[in-house]
Motif scaffolding. Structure first.
Motif, mmCIF file in Angstrom:
data_model
loop_
_atom_site.group_PDB
_atom_site.id
_atom_site.type_symbol
_atom_site.label_atom_id
_atom_site.label_comp_id
_atom_site.label_asym_id
_atom_site.label_seq_id
_atom_site.Cartn_x
_atom_site.Cartn_y
_atom_site.Cartn_z
ATOM 1 N N ARG A 142 -3.154 30.068 4.862
ATOM 2 C CA ARG A 142 -1.801 30.176 5.418
ATOM 3 C C ARG A 142 -0.733 30.128 4.327
ATOM 4 N NH1 ARG A 142 -2.312 30.626 10.671
ATOM 5 N NH2 ARG A 142 -3.989 29.543 11.786
ATOM 6 N N HIS A 143 -1.135 29.767 3.114
ATOM 7 C CA HIS A 143 -0.229 29.839 1.962
ATOM 8 C C HIS A 143 -0.454 31.111 1.152
ATOM 9 C CE1 HIS A 143 0.470 25.477 2.660
ATOM 10 N NE2 HIS A 143 1.626 25.736 2.082
ATOM 11 N N GLY A 144 -1.118 32.099 1.747
ATOM 12 C CA GLY A 144 -1.301 33.373 1.066
ATOM 13 C C GLY A 144 -2.406 33.374 0.035
ATOM 14 N N ILE A 145 -3.419 32.520 0.225
ATOM 15 C CA ILE A 145 -4.558 32.422 -0.686
ATOM 16 C C ILE A 145 -5.819 32.864 0.043
ATOM 17 C CG2 ILE A 145 -6.031 30.780 -1.950
ATOM 18 C CD1 ILE A 145 -3.417 29.112 -2.367
ATOM 19 N N VAL A 146 -6.631 33.674 -0.593
ATOM 20 C CA VAL A 146 -7.944 34.008 -0.046
ATOM 21 C C VAL A 146 -8.902 32.889 -0.451
ATOM 22 C CG1 VAL A 146 -9.835 35.666 -0.021
ATOM 23 C CG2 VAL A 146 -7.471 36.476 -0.136
ATOM 24 N N TYR A 147 -9.413 32.172 0.531
ATOM 25 C CA TYR A 147 -10.244 30.991 0.298
ATOM 26 C C TYR A 147 -11.712 31.346 0.523
ATOM 27 C CZ TYR A 147 -12.361 26.394 1.241
ATOM 28 O OH TYR A 147 -13.172 25.282 1.239
ATOM 29 N N VAL A 148 -12.549 30.927 -0.408
ATOM 30 C CA VAL A 148 -13.989 31.189 -0.342
ATOM 31 C C VAL A 148 -14.728 29.867 -0.513
ATOM 32 C CG1 VAL A 148 -15.932 32.474 -1.338
ATOM 33 C CG2 VAL A 148 -13.617 33.450 -1.414
ATOM 34 N N SER A 149 -15.708 29.603 0.330
ATOM 35 C CA SER A 149 -16.604 28.461 0.109
ATOM 36 C C SER A 149 -18.020 28.985 -0.053
ATOM 37 C CB SER A 149 -16.523 27.457 1.265
ATOM 38 O OG SER A 149 -16.889 28.049 2.493
ATOM 39 N N ILE A 150 -18.808 28.279 -0.845
ATOM 40 C CA ILE A 150 -20.153 28.772 -1.147
ATOM 41 C C ILE A 150 -21.198 27.700 -0.864
ATOM 42 C CG2 ILE A 150 -19.167 30.223 -2.974
ATOM 43 C CD1 ILE A 150 -20.515 28.423 -5.009
ATOM 44 N N GLN A 151 -22.404 28.167 -0.628
ATOM 45 C CA GLN A 151 -23.562 27.279 -0.497
ATOM 46 C C GLN A 151 -24.563 27.621 -1.591
ATOM 47 O OE1 GLN A 151 -23.388 25.719 3.921
ATOM 48 N NE2 GLN A 151 -24.975 27.246 3.643
ATOM 49 N N TYR A 152 -25.318 26.619 -1.996
ATOM 50 C CA TYR A 152 -26.256 26.783 -3.103
ATOM 51 C C TYR A 152 -27.459 25.880 -2.862
ATOM 52 C CZ TYR A 152 -23.740 22.540 -4.613
ATOM 53 O OH TYR A 152 -23.171 21.286 -4.680
ATOM 54 N N ARG A 153 -28.508 26.101 -3.609
ATOM 55 C CA ARG A 153 -29.723 25.304 -3.440
ATOM 56 C C ARG A 153 -29.502 23.864 -3.892
ATOM 57 N NH1 ARG A 153 -34.011 29.534 -6.022
ATOM 58 N NH2 ARG A 153 -32.067 30.344 -6.930
ATOM 59 N N ASN A 168 -31.894 24.079 -13.315
ATOM 60 C CA ASN A 168 -30.565 24.117 -12.695
ATOM 61 C C ASN A 168 -30.324 25.404 -11.903
ATOM 62 O OD1 ASN A 168 -29.677 21.613 -14.183
ATOM 63 N ND2 ASN A 168 -30.010 22.979 -15.927
ATOM 64 N N LEU A 169 -31.290 25.723 -11.036
ATOM 65 C CA LEU A 169 -31.160 26.940 -10.237
ATOM 66 C C LEU A 169 -29.922 26.889 -9.345
ATOM 67 C CD1 LEU A 169 -34.903 27.522 -9.277
ATOM 68 C CD2 LEU A 169 -33.460 29.044 -10.658
ATOM 69 N N GLY A 170 -29.518 25.691 -8.910
ATOM 70 C CA GLY A 170 -28.316 25.591 -8.099
ATOM 71 C C GLY A 170 -27.074 26.046 -8.847
ATOM 72 N N VAL A 171 -27.030 25.811 -10.153
ATOM 73 C CA VAL A 171 -25.911 26.299 -10.968
ATOM 74 C C VAL A 171 -25.984 27.819 -11.090
ATOM 75 C CG1 VAL A 171 -24.800 26.194 -13.230
ATOM 76 C CG2 VAL A 171 -25.772 24.117 -12.216
ATOM 77 N N SER A 172 -27.184 28.349 -11.259
ATOM 78 C CA SER A 172 -27.347 29.802 -11.311
ATOM 79 C C SER A 172 -26.925 30.452 -9.997
ATOM 80 C CB SER A 172 -28.805 30.153 -11.625
ATOM 81 O OG SER A 172 -29.185 29.664 -12.896
ATOM 82 N N ASP A 173 -27.196 29.778 -8.876
ATOM 83 C CA ASP A 173 -26.720 30.285 -7.583
ATOM 84 C C ASP A 173 -25.197 30.403 -7.588
ATOM 85 O OD1 ASP A 173 -29.340 30.221 -6.669
ATOM 86 O OD2 ASP A 173 -29.101 28.338 -5.576
ATOM 87 N N GLN A 174 -24.523 29.387 -8.089
ATOM 88 C CA GLN A 174 -23.068 29.408 -8.108
ATOM 89 C C GLN A 174 -22.535 30.527 -9.001
ATOM 90 O OE1 GLN A 174 -21.545 25.435 -8.883
ATOM 91 N NE2 GLN A 174 -23.126 24.545 -7.600
ATOM 92 N N GLU A 175 -23.195 30.746 -10.128
ATOM 93 C CA GLU A 175 -22.778 31.861 -10.981
ATOM 94 C C GLU A 175 -22.918 33.181 -10.234
ATOM 95 O OE1 GLU A 175 -23.672 34.043 -15.271
ATOM 96 O OE2 GLU A 175 -24.555 32.068 -14.872
ATOM 97 N N ALA A 176 -24.025 33.336 -9.491
ATOM 98 C CA ALA A 176 -24.216 34.560 -8.710
ATOM 99 C C ALA A 176 -23.134 34.703 -7.648
ATOM 100 C CB ALA A 176 -25.601 34.557 -8.067
ATOM 101 N N ALA A 177 -22.754 33.599 -7.009
ATOM 102 C CA ALA A 177 -21.705 33.644 -5.991
ATOM 103 C C ALA A 177 -20.366 34.037 -6.602
ATOM 104 C CB ALA A 177 -21.590 32.294 -5.300
ATOM 105 N N LEU A 178 -20.065 33.505 -7.787
ATOM 106 C CA LEU A 178 -18.797 33.835 -8.435
ATOM 107 C C LEU A 178 -18.775 35.287 -8.900
ATOM 108 C CD1 LEU A 178 -18.318 30.488 -10.331
ATOM 109 C CD2 LEU A 178 -16.816 31.402 -8.549
#
Length: 497
Positions: A142-153, A168-178
């Motif tokens: 509502r403040h003009g921002i596109v908000y994204v939330s992610i899930q990871y292992r 640290n596959l969970g960190v690699s998941d986050q890199e893939a999401a970004l």
């Protein structure tokens, strides 16, 4: 926004918003001036042959994918009874756990390129989900921002330390999401060149690891790190949980053995091990980032102090009484004696003068409260100051805050996670009420949420940047004020974890 991205926006016959990304069409939901697109895969489900492997590309789908509900959550168990009343758990069955969720203004103009915020949840690398009510991105959108939330292992699936598994596959998941965000967010009205990441607790810890990578600038442009450790552990120490899980299940600590094990059995053993430990100085087995491999090649704090990530503006901070969430509900804060404090101080090599400084400032504090303060300084405040000092010396834009408002609920005070309802401006969310009560000061939410929005939009939260004066924005019921080098006598000479 490009013409191609503009063309990706549409509506179906019911008026529901439809967006096209590289893998297919997604039908979301519309609530007034807000569109939501939930459960969008950014990587293939990490099951079967893909278990304990780096994230693989998400497969394309035919027709329109339903984006009206959150995707499945990573395998986990609820928190123990003492903490569960403050930290709820959402469990959604299914395999497609590597998903993102997008909130975007429905009234955005054609061709809009709005700033983007990507949120990474916490949960000690073992729990948490983007579907928690407190993490709803409505107020940011509502403040003009596109908000994204992610899930990871999470847990062993994301952070097992096995010789034949990438760490640290969970960190690699986050890199893939970004990377998905950079590639696809224009279709939702977002600007892929203005991406801010925000993580809380373990989510801030994993984002710190990404900030320390040489390719960090490829992933995001600004970072908000809330109450997260800045370090990782040597592989031998980080691997204690994995080895103990293997011992209890009577399996080899190998990829083949863990991939053959039921994911929920791994979670159950991991939870039982954690419940049977409990050292406030982190000496017991826990799931942790492990140094080594592509995702965390070295200790993140060391890399950051040496200069990594200095081209990325950072807003960082903690609450003033982090320890209370973990030590007060269990009664551990009351069981600690003067002898407990003395033994812990010597074991951790904390100078006696630091304990005296804490006692001088808090003459009514119990030994357990002093111990909690020292542990919080070692894990969070001390590293934050060293990190900020290293960046200020190089002219890297950095802002530091401390959340001090004290909840009246169950002696929680300014505990870990207390700031979330204020940052998200969702004091009415059930999880925020559980920790802060029904009467959290809206003026403080206005101040914090407004500062975070300003940082996301303009790159400046509106208070004095870190310098040799060490300005800390202290958020209390008054809405916030600057303190210079607060409690520095409690931090000088503190051992480094």
């Amino acid at each position: 926004m490009t013409d191609a991205a503009t063309d990706a926006l549409a509506e179906d016959t019911s008026g529901a918003p439809v967006v096209t990304v590289s893998t297919g069409r997604i039908r979301g939901t519309r609530d007034g001036a807000l569109d939501r697109f939930l459960g969008i895969p950014y990587a293939a489900p990490p099951v079967g042959e893909r278990r304990f492997r780096a994230p693989a590309s998400a497969p394309a789908w035919e027709g329109e994918r339903d984006g009206s509900a959150f995707g499945p959550t990573a395998p986990q168990q609820p928190y123990g009874a003492h903490v569960a009343k403050y930290l709820p758990t959402v469990e959604i069955a299914g395999d497609d756990i590597l998903t993102v969720n997008v909130w975007t203004p429905s009234d955005r103009p054609a061709g809009a390129a709005l700033p983007v915020l990507v949120f990474v949840h916490g949960g000690a690398l073992t729990r948490g989900a983007a579907a928690l009510p407190a993490y709803d991105g409505e107020r940011f959108a509502r403040h003009g921002i596109v908000y994204v939330s992610i899930q990871y292992r999470l847990g062993q699936e994301g952070f097992a330390v096995l010789d034949d598994v990438p760490r640290n596959l969970g960190v690699s998941d986050q890199e893939a999401a970004l990377r998905w965000v950079r590639r696809e967010i224009a279709a939702f009205g977002g600007d892929p060149a203005r991406v801010t990441v925000m993580g809380h607790s373990a989510g801030a810890n994993t984002l710190t690891a990404l900030l320390a990578l040489p390719q960090a600038k490829e992933l995001f442009d600004r970072a908000i790190l809330q109450s997260g450790p800045l370090t990782a552990q040597p592989a031998k120490k980080a691997g204690r949980m994995t080895r103990e899980v293997a011992r209890r299940l009577k399996i080899a600590p190998t990829k083949a053995a863990f991939a053959a094990a039921d994911a929920h059995a791994l979670v159950a053993e991991q939870t039982a091990i954690a419940a049977g430990s409990g050292s406030p100085l982190g000496r017991s087995p826990a799931v942790a980032l492990a140094i080594g491999g592509d995702a965390v090649p070295r200790n993140p704090l060391d890399a950051l102090i040496d200069g990594a990530g200095r081209d990325i503006p950072v807003l960082i901070g903690s609450t003033s009484e982090e320890y209370r969430l973990w030590l007060v509900p269990t009664g551990a804060v009351d069981r600690a004696t003067a002898l407990t404090l003395a033994v812990a101080r010597r074991f951790a090599r904390v100078p006696a003068r630091i304990v005296r400084a804490h006692r001088s400032r808090r003459p009514e504090a119990t030994p357990g409260e002093i111990l909690g303060e020292v542990v919080g300084d070692m894990l969070l405040r001390g590293p934050i100051v060293r990190f900020a000092d290293s960046r200020a010396a190089a002219g890297a834009p950095t802002w530091v805050y401390e959340f001090r408002w004290r909840s009246p609920v169950d002696r929680l005070g300014a505990a870990h996670g207390m700031e979330l309802g204020f940052v998200f401006d969702r004091l009415e969310a059930p999880d925020a009420v559980a920790m802060g009560g029904p009467d959290g000061p809206q003026a403080l939410a206005d101040a914090m949420h407004g500062a975070w929005v300003a940082f996301i939009v303009d790159g400046d939260p509106g208070w004095e940047a870190w310098s040799a004066r060490r300005p800390v924005q202290a958020f209390d019921a008054d809405g916030g004020h600057i303190d210079y080098a607060p409690r520095q006598d409690e931090l000088d000479g503190l051992p480094r974890t």
